[in-house]
Design a protein around this motif. Structure first.
Motif, short mmCIF file in Angstrom:
data_model
loop_
_atom_site.label_atom_id
_atom_site.label_comp_id
_atom_site.label_asym_id
_atom_site.label_seq_id
_atom_site.Cartn_x
_atom_site.Cartn_y
_atom_site.Cartn_z
N GLN A 198 0.84 -1.20 0.00
CA GLN A 198 0.00 0.00 0.00
C GLN A 198 0.88 1.25 0.00
N GLN A 199 1.95 1.19 0.76
CA GLN A 199 2.83 2.36 0.84
C GLN A 199 3.46 2.70 -0.50
N ARG A 200 3.90 1.64 -1.18
CA ARG A 200 4.55 1.89 -2.47
C ARG A 200 3.53 2.46 -3.45
N LEU A 201 2.33 1.93 -3.37
CA LEU A 201 1.27 2.45 -4.22
C LEU A 201 1.01 3.92 -3.90
N ASN A 202 0.99 4.24 -2.63
CA ASN A 202 0.76 5.62 -2.22
C ASN A 202 1.83 6.57 -2.77
N GLY A 203 3.06 6.10 -2.78
CA GLY A 203 4.13 6.92 -3.32
C GLY A 203 3.91 7.19 -4.80
N TYR A 204 3.50 6.16 -5.49
CA TYR A 204 3.20 6.28 -6.93
C TYR A 204 2.11 7.33 -7.15
N ILE A 205 1.04 7.20 -6.35
CA ILE A 205 -0.10 8.11 -6.49
C ILE A 205 0.31 9.55 -6.17
N LYS A 206 1.12 9.67 -5.14
CA LYS A 206 1.55 11.00 -4.72
C LYS A 206 2.30 11.71 -5.85
N ALA A 207 3.17 10.96 -6.52
CA ALA A 207 3.95 11.56 -7.60
C ALA A 207 3.04 11.97 -8.76
N LEU A 208 2.06 11.12 -9.06
CA LEU A 208 1.14 11.45 -10.14
C LEU A 208 0.42 12.77 -9.82
N GLN A 209 -0.14 12.81 -8.61
CA GLN A 209 -0.88 14.00 -8.21
C GLN A 209 -0.02 15.24 -8.31
N GLU A 210 1.17 15.14 -7.78
CA GLU A 210 2.02 16.31 -7.74
C GLU A 210 2.35 16.80 -9.14
N ASN A 211 2.28 15.88 -10.11
CA ASN A 211 2.58 16.28 -11.48
C ASN A 211 1.32 16.40 -12.33
N LYS A 212 0.21 16.44 -11.64
CA LYS A 212 -1.08 16.65 -12.32
C LYS A 212 -1.36 15.60 -13.39
N ILE A 213 -0.94 14.37 -13.09
CA ILE A 213 -1.29 13.28 -14.00
C ILE A 213 -2.46 12.55 -13.36
N GLU A 214 -3.48 12.34 -14.17
CA GLU A 214 -4.67 11.73 -13.60
C GLU A 214 -4.42 10.26 -13.27
N TYR A 215 -4.87 9.84 -12.12
CA TYR A 215 -4.75 8.44 -11.71
C TYR A 215 -5.70 7.61 -12.55
N ASP A 216 -5.19 6.59 -13.18
CA ASP A 216 -6.03 5.77 -14.06
C ASP A 216 -5.98 4.32 -13.59
N ALA A 217 -7.10 3.83 -13.09
CA ALA A 217 -7.13 2.50 -12.47
C ALA A 217 -6.67 1.40 -13.41
N LYS A 218 -6.87 1.56 -14.70
CA LYS A 218 -6.50 0.46 -15.60
C LYS A 218 -4.98 0.30 -15.69
N TYR A 219 -4.27 1.30 -15.26
CA TYR A 219 -2.81 1.18 -15.26
C TYR A 219 -2.26 0.56 -13.96
N VAL A 220 -3.17 0.27 -13.07
CA VAL A 220 -2.72 -0.28 -11.79
C VAL A 220 -3.22 -1.72 -11.64
N GLN A 221 -2.29 -2.65 -11.56
CA GLN A 221 -2.65 -4.06 -11.49
C GLN A 221 -2.20 -4.67 -10.16
N GLN A 222 -2.99 -5.62 -9.69
CA GLN A 222 -2.67 -6.27 -8.42
C GLN A 222 -1.74 -7.47 -8.63
N GLY A 223 -0.56 -7.41 -8.06
CA GLY A 223 0.37 -8.53 -8.14
C GLY A 223 0.55 -9.18 -6.79
N PHE A 224 1.50 -10.14 -6.72
CA PHE A 224 1.69 -10.85 -5.46
C PHE A 224 3.16 -11.00 -5.10
N PHE A 225 3.96 -10.12 -5.63
CA PHE A 225 5.39 -10.10 -5.34
C PHE A 225 6.16 -11.24 -6.02
N ASP A 226 5.50 -12.08 -6.78
CA ASP A 226 6.26 -13.16 -7.42
C ASP A 226 6.32 -12.96 -8.94
N PHE A 227 7.23 -13.68 -9.52
CA PHE A 227 7.51 -13.55 -10.95
C PHE A 227 6.26 -13.75 -11.80
#
Lengths: 338, 338
Positions: A198-227
């Motif tokens: 969640q934290q890493r995701l938050n960092g991603y979101i924060k950078a987008l916001q700060e640069n006025k890039i709209e958050y787009d859910a289709k670009y965010v996928q749920q993984g499980f830390f494995d290959f």
DNA sequence: CTCAAAAATGACACCGGTGTCATTAAAGAA
DNA sequence: TTCTTTAATGACACCGGTGTCATTTTTGAG
């Protein structure tokens, strides 16, 4: 042959003092004359005497054992944590008991409690996701066992913590990608059970916001830390009509999966697609192109956590109970301007 | 709250027997009536009693600690060994003390001896290259400490061994490559300090001889088990006038290095070049194309070694003192007919 | 130089089990 | 039934240190 047949009595006799005085010297207690200290040390030296830890433990109600709890498929992470913890333990005369666990087994806490009692642990080191395990924290507080948490996300001020700001690092990585000209940036989230995800995701979101890039859910996928989950997510991301020009995966294994899919789809990295990972796992430099990633000072973190813990066990309360170590962006060949 | 304030005396009182009898039950000694056994067990149960390992150790001159010595940059190998050893330890009520060492430091043996005495280890597990360390073996025999060796190459009949036939597996892999039509087969030797390196090379040579392919020194390069040395060797092999059509590296890291160089040189794997590794490290399935490799049952080996060791410590001499576990060829995408 | 306070050391019980050997209970032979 | 053998249990010292408190030595003020 300096066989260890010697007891504290032998040393005492040779040094011409009582065994209690020998004990004092060995435990660096106060009120020992320098001259006697030297005599005793010499006797210890010449006999090659090593105190019996069992006897010491029994008499002083300690075990000199510290437990390290983890559940992490990332073997290199575990290895680094072990290295740091071991170094600190060795330095202070403690031993490390490693204890892999299954974090989502329903009786983990009972198992850990049982371990504590059956081994008489003096302290515990928690890695994620145990650092944030509520009932475990409650238990440890109740039985009053000293413990240190590595990379906790929820703070508790009377506990020992070594934090690392994942939000910040993910933010910086994302900002770096943006600075390269990327706007459509895919993100692969880590395992939902791990708070850092969640934290890493938050960092991603924060950078987008700060640069006025709209958050787009289709670009965010749920993984499980494995290959494999990295591959799956990459397949989804790279089949989008407007496919991302950069993908930031929450760890290196998943990033490696992205590289594989890109290769299969004949998408050239980094020219057509930038890929970034997280953790600086060995694999990040063993694949081609080598991964841009975030390096956490894992060994150092474990070392600090263990040191804090041992100080606490010894009742020498450390000045700081929370330590913050900086991460580092490592730029390699998998990222390029768009 | 079942706080561990209970001693063996509490149990004895509750069960209405002497503490010695409780001790007998807990240690599964003979000559205890079934009925009293039950009463005691119930008392133990209801009090949540756990014996104090320090006291036990002091009285019986044991530590219930087993040391695991390694020096291996391959973190996944180490992790697998740990897993196997831990499983066996847990099963028999022992604990594992992990001890990374630098194998070519000149006082390793002294350090290990010191560890043995200061921790009062009950036994030792040796991995390569310690399994074949002559002076270490001599020391352990002299002080009469039980130990088990994983993957030794030199046999000593009165010691515990878990062997794996590297010659055979390397032979099979090479034969497999030959069966695909390859004749010019490059080989990357492992670290010269590791005895298995020679064995794997021998397997390669054996397969060549058996198929009447002349051994050509220029196809054999000296590596060091790490990624970089794999790259270096690959660069040399792939700049030869008559370059090999297949390369067999002595481990997966080096094989990964080969893949990288091939990719840089635009040599397509497996169409223009077959590549094989050894170890089935995680990386072997995380790179593209996935590596054909040899899988050793590492976890199982460590489990067996530890079990043998514990049996010996307990004076229940195991029937077999040497165990042989089969390796397995894993064919993936990095090899193809020529 | 004396004496109280502080520092250094020692005596001894104790930590919580196990080993040894004596003692008692059960089983089997006569 | 009695005696011998074997199984079951207990008493107690002991493992090798440390904690507590008493005792001795040193220090320093008056």
């Amino acid at each position: 042959m300096t066989l260890q047949k010697h007891t504290i009595n032998d040393v005492a006799k040779l040094a011409g003092v009582s065994k209690k005085t020998v004990s004092r010297v060995l435990n660096e207690e106060a009120n020992v004359r320098e001259s006697t200290r030297l005599v005793v040390m010499q006797a210890v030296e010449s006999l090659g005497y090593k105190p019996n830890p069992q006897a010491r433990g029994l008499a002083s109600n300690q075990s000199f054992l510290i437990g390290l709890i983890y559940d992490n498929p990332n073997k290199s992470y575990v290895s680094d944590v072990q290295e740091g913890a071991l170094t600190a333990c060795e330095e202070h005369g403690y031993h490390l008991l490693i204890q892999p666990m299954i974090h989502d087994q329903n009786d983990v806490v009972d198992k850990i409690e049982s371990l504590i009692y059956s081994s008489r642990l003096d302290g515990l080191i928690l890695t994620q996701p145990f650092s944030d395990n509520k009932s475990l924290n409650t238990l440890l507080k109740k039985i009053n066992l000293p413990y240190a948490r590595i990379a906790p996300t929820e703070m508790m001020d009377d506990s020992l913590n070594v934090v690392c700001n994942d939000v910040e690092s993910a933010y910086q990585m994302t900002r770096y990608l943006i600075s390269l000209g990327h706007i459509k940036i895919g993100f692969i989230v880590g395992h939902p059970d791990h708070p850092v995800s969640q934290q890493r995701l938050n960092g991603y979101i924060k950078a987008l916001q700060e640069n006025k890039i709209e958050y787009d859910a289709k670009y965010v996928q749920q993984g499980f830390f494995d290959f494999n989950s990295g591959e799956d997510c990459a397949r989804r991301l790279l089949s989008l009509e407007e496919r991302p020009t950069a993908i930031f995966a929450s760890n290196d294994y998943m990033a490696a999966g992205v590289l594989k899919v890109a290769s299969q789809k004949q998408i050239s990295v980094p020219h057509q697609l930038s890929v970034a990972g997280y953790d600086n796992a060995p694999i990040s430099s063993y694949i081609w192109p080598a991964l841009t990633t975030v390096k956490q000072p894992v060994t150092q973190q474990a070392l600090m956590a263990t040191t804090l813990l041992i100080q606490t066990i010894r009742k020498k309360m450390p000045e700081e109970t929370t330590i913050n170590l900086e991460n580092q962006l490592i730029i390699r060949e998998s990222t390029a301007p768009f």
